[in-house]
Design an enzyme around this catalytic site. Structure first.
Site, PDB file in Angstrom:
ATOM      1  N   ALA A   1      -4.771 -11.419  -0.683  1.00 31.03           N
ATOM      2  CA  ALA A   1      -4.702 -11.490   0.783  1.00 31.03           C
ATOM      3  C   ALA A   1      -5.726 -10.519   1.364  1.00 31.03           C
ATOM      4  O   ALA A   1      -5.423  -9.700   2.228  1.00 31.03           O
ATOM      5  CB  ALA A   1      -3.296 -11.187   1.283  1.00 31.03           C
TER       6      ALA A   1
ATOM      7  N   ARG B   1       0.027  -7.538   5.594  1.00 27.47           N
ATOM      8  CA  ARG B   1       1.296  -7.866   6.249  1.00 27.47           C
ATOM      9  C   ARG B   1       1.136  -8.131   7.748  1.00 27.47           C
ATOM     10  O   ARG B   1       2.089  -8.584   8.383  1.00 27.47           O
ATOM     11  CB  ARG B   1       2.307  -6.742   6.006  1.00 27.47           C
ATOM     12  CG  ARG B   1       2.802  -6.710   4.556  1.00 27.47           C
ATOM     13  CD  ARG B   1       3.847  -5.634   4.330  1.00 27.47           C
ATOM     14  NE  ARG B   1       4.499  -5.795   3.037  1.00 27.47           N
ATOM     15  CZ  ARG B   1       4.050  -5.268   1.902  1.00 27.47           C
ATOM     16  NH1 ARG B   1       2.942  -4.552   1.913  1.00 27.47           N
ATOM     17  NH2 ARG B   1       4.698  -5.466   0.760  1.00 27.47           N
TER      18      ARG B   1
ATOM     19  N   HIS C   1     -10.112  -4.234   2.368  1.00 25.15           N
ATOM     20  CA  HIS C   1     -10.490  -4.421   0.967  1.00 25.15           C
ATOM     21  C   HIS C   1     -12.005  -4.534   0.827  1.00 25.15           C
ATOM     22  O   HIS C   1     -12.589  -4.013  -0.138  1.00 25.15           O
ATOM     23  CB  HIS C   1      -9.850  -5.693   0.412  1.00 25.15           C
ATOM     24  CG  HIS C   1      -8.356  -5.675   0.393  1.00 25.15           C
ATOM     25  ND1 HIS C   1      -7.596  -6.385   1.297  1.00 25.15           N
ATOM     26  CD2 HIS C   1      -7.479  -5.018  -0.406  1.00 25.15           C
ATOM     27  CE1 HIS C   1      -6.313  -6.190   1.024  1.00 25.15           C
ATOM     28  NE2 HIS C   1      -6.206  -5.358   0.020  1.00 25.15           N
TER      29      HIS C   1
END
Length: 306
Positions: free
Chosen positions: A54, A209, A59
């Site tokens: 995800a 999230r 990242h």
């Protein structure tokens, strides 16, 4: 022969994303070890970015830093079941494989390690790595088995990938502290590099999230970064009472009716000790639920020198 040729010849999983041939998607421990051995033989340094997929801009920042620091960059994409507690979101955790590969492509990573669970947790597996002293507070208090799962899977990944440096985001600052302690205590090789938090333009910290939030919840979640900014202003103005800073942040977060606070706490950084006065670097960390979604954020406060 290229650094990755042996892994490509024997173990690669060919896949095309647009015009990009991701010919080093590695699914087995054996394949990863071939790749690592050849990289070492060629004198290449290895940077490692462990993820649960995800992927987002946070990242990407880790991958970009790894590219700057190291010759070869490996990204793992593995939703680790052992770090989820009872009634947590393991089955619902977002899995966006094609999109994740596109992020890896944009960063120019050299290999993606994407093992099935049986590769890391084979039948009969039963060994844990547990770090003490820094895991009994913050997220470790409300998620008592979480860091045991993190430490165990990261140890396994370090043993497989054998990186020189591993890159983690500051958003998970307690995780960074735990892993640095683990590396030190167990005489491991990798340097743990902490990369600053990446935020949306409105201040919300990037998180996998965030996708769970309704538009109303996402707007309410801005109280997290706003509260941390208020704490920074207070520290810069000379406030040295941790309780005063905590109360100001807590009050601001609770101004959002949707916010259900897990914790708002301050500890010394990086050892997570109790503090009576803000006279050293301090980690101010928050965890708050908006509906069923638990978000974390933090800031490292430096006392005013004036």
């Amino acid at each position: 022969m290229s650094v990755l040729s042996a892994a490509k010849k024997v173990f690669y999983l060919p896949i095309m994303i647009g015009e990009w041939d991701m010919a080093t998607i590695v699914e087995t421990v054996a394949a990863m070890r071939v790749l690592v051995a050849e990289a070492r033989q060629a004198g290449k340094s290895i940077g490692f970015v462990p993820t649960m997929g995800a992927l987002h801009a946070g990242h990407l920042a880790l991958m970009q830093q790894a590219k700057k620091n190291c010759d070869i960059v490996v990204v793992s994409i593995f939703v680790n079941p052992t770090q989820f507690g009872p009634n947590e979101d393991f089955t619902a955790y977002p899995r966006t494989w094609a999109e994740d590969l596109a992020v890896c492509r944009s960063a120019g990573v050299d290999a993606v390690f994407h093992p099935p669970a049986r590769e890391l947790y084979p039948d009969g597996w039963g060994t844990w790595v547990e770090v003490t002293g820094v895991t009994d507070k913050l997220c470790g208090r409300s998620r008592p088995t979480h860091f045991r799962g993190v430490a165990t899977v990261v140890t396994k990944l370090f043993n497989i990938v054998q990186p020189d440096q591993a890159f983690f985001g500051q958003k998970d600052a307690q995780q960074v502290i735990v892993l640095r302690k683990m590396v030190r205590d167990l005489n491991m090789v990798p340097e743990i590099v902490m990369v600053p938090i990446v935020r949306d333009e409105d201040g919300l910290a990037k998180s996998s999230r965030n996708a769970y939030l309704s538009s109303e919840q996402r707007q309410a979640a801005l109280v997290l970064s706003q509260g941390l900014a208020k704490a920074r202003e207070m520290a810069a103005a000379g406030e040295q009472e941790p309780a005063a800073i905590r109360e100001a942040v807590l009050s601001h977060i609770q101004s959002a009716p949707q916010a259900n606070v897990d914790y708002v706490e301050l500890y010394s950084f990086p050892d997570l000790a109790e503090i009576a006065v803000l006279n050293q670097d301090v980690l101010l960390a928050v965890a708050v639920r908006f509906g069923a979604t638990r978000l974390i954020d933090n800031i490292i406060l430096t006392p005013s020198r004036t």
